[in-house]
Design an enzyme around this catalytic site. Structure first.
Site, PDB file in Angstrom:
ATOM      1  N   CYS A 102      -3.594  -3.454   0.321  1.00 25.25           N
ATOM      2  CA  CYS A 102      -4.170  -2.166   0.949  1.00 25.25           C
ATOM      3  C   CYS A 102      -4.982  -1.344   0.087  1.00 25.25           C
ATOM      4  O   CYS A 102      -6.113  -2.010  -0.253  1.00 25.25           O
ATOM      5  CB  CYS A 102      -2.710  -1.518   1.387  1.00 25.25           C
ATOM      6  N   HIS A 105       0.612  -5.540   3.745  1.00 28.71           N
ATOM      7  CA  HIS A 105       1.649  -5.443   2.582  1.00 28.71           C
ATOM      8  C   HIS A 105       2.609  -6.705   2.679  1.00 28.71           C
ATOM      9  O   HIS A 105       3.513  -6.533   3.228  1.00 28.71           O
ATOM     10  CB  HIS A 105       2.464  -3.989   2.963  1.00 28.71           C
ATOM     11  N   GLU A 164       4.432  -7.445   0.471  1.00 32.84           N
ATOM     12  CA  GLU A 164       5.760  -6.989  -0.376  1.00 32.84           C
ATOM     13  C   GLU A 164       6.627  -6.717   0.495  1.00 32.84           C
ATOM     14  O   GLU A 164       7.796  -6.594   0.300  1.00 32.84           O
ATOM     15  CB  GLU A 164       5.311  -6.300  -1.471  1.00 32.84           C
TER      16      GLU A 164
HETATM   17  N1  GLN Z   1      -5.350   4.308   3.648  1.00 38.83           N
HETATM   18  C1  GLN Z   1      -4.998   4.384   2.071  1.00 38.83           C
HETATM   19  C2  GLN Z   1      -6.282   4.358   1.370  1.00 38.83           C
HETATM   20  O1  GLN Z   1      -7.274   4.663   1.991  1.00 38.83           O
HETATM   21  C3  GLN Z   1      -4.343   2.777   1.951  1.00 38.83           C
HETATM   22  C4  GLN Z   1      -3.098   2.869   2.654  1.00 38.83           C
HETATM   23  C5  GLN Z   1      -2.102   2.044   2.119  1.00 38.83           C
HETATM   24  O2  GLN Z   1      -2.220   1.402   1.080  1.00 38.83           O
HETATM   25  N2  GLN Z   1      -1.056   1.543   2.643  1.00 38.83           N
HETATM   26  O3  GLN Z   1      -6.293   4.227   0.291  1.00 38.83           O
END
Ligand code: GLN
Length: 192
Positions: A77, A172, A174
């Site tokens: 992410c 994610h 994890e």
């Molecule tokens: N929206 C976040 C970003 O732009 C990422 C979200 C996340 O890591 N769950 O950094």
């Protein structure tokens, strides 16, 4: 010893997941600790905050060195955003370790946080069983260079990609029990 970057975000969930998978891991918070790791996880969180916290610490250079010497690196992410060569929405600097373009917060409000069963998988790597994926304000991988392997897609968009020893997931892994993404991360090998 795998390092989990513990500046911000959900590093504890990664430590738990690696522990469940029987992988030795610890929190890393500075350049020296990053360099002492045999692999690195950059967790989810807020990519802009990560960048601010890394500024002037040498951590970015240390991450590049770990990737450059062929040790496995996984970004999830926000971590995937940091690994990308090009970041949009808005345009931002990043580590540039994966030749791909990501757009932050690109899914509509309804779709940006969701639990999805991914079925469009690179079966040679991940096997045939669908993969449960938790998306939280996920970025969208808008394009990848041909040298990047696409291991999973959601509605046609790549969500798990790898180039040699550098792996990125926009979801994610994890947060689920499935350890296939950990296995993909740990089996990553330098492509050069
Ligand atoms: N929206 C976040 C970003 O732009 C990422 C979200 C996340 O890591 N769950 O950094």
């Amino acid at each position: 010893m795998i390092g989990v970057l513990a500046l911000q975000g959900d590093f504890e969930a990664h430590l738990d997941a690696l522990g469940r998978a029987g992988v030795a891991a610890r929190e890393v918070r500075d350049a020296e600790e990053v360099l002492a790791s045999t692999g690195l996880v950059i967790p989810g969180g807020e990519s802009t905050t990560f960048r601010r916290l890394m500024e002037g610490t040498g951590i970015e250079e240390a991450i590049r060195a770990v990737a450059g010497r062929g040790d496995p690196v996984l970004g999830t992410c926000a971590g995937a955003i940091l690994l990308a060569r090009d970041v949009e929405g808005p345009r931002a600097a990043s580590l540039g370790l994966l030749p791909m373009t990501v757009v932050r917060n690109a899914y509509g409000r309804q779709l940006d946080s969701a639990v999805v069963r991914l079925t469009d998988l690179a079966r040679g790597v991940l096997g045939g069983e669908s993969l449960e994926a938790v998306f939280i304000r996920a970025p969208r991988i808008a394009s990848v260079d041909p040298s990047v392997e696409i291991l999973a897609r959601r509605d046609g968009d790549p969500v798990l990609v790898r180039q040699g020893n550098v792996t990125a997931a926009t979801f994610h892994p994890e947060l689920t029990e499935d350890r296939r993404v950990v296995d993909v991360f740990l089996s990553g090998r330098a492509s050069t």
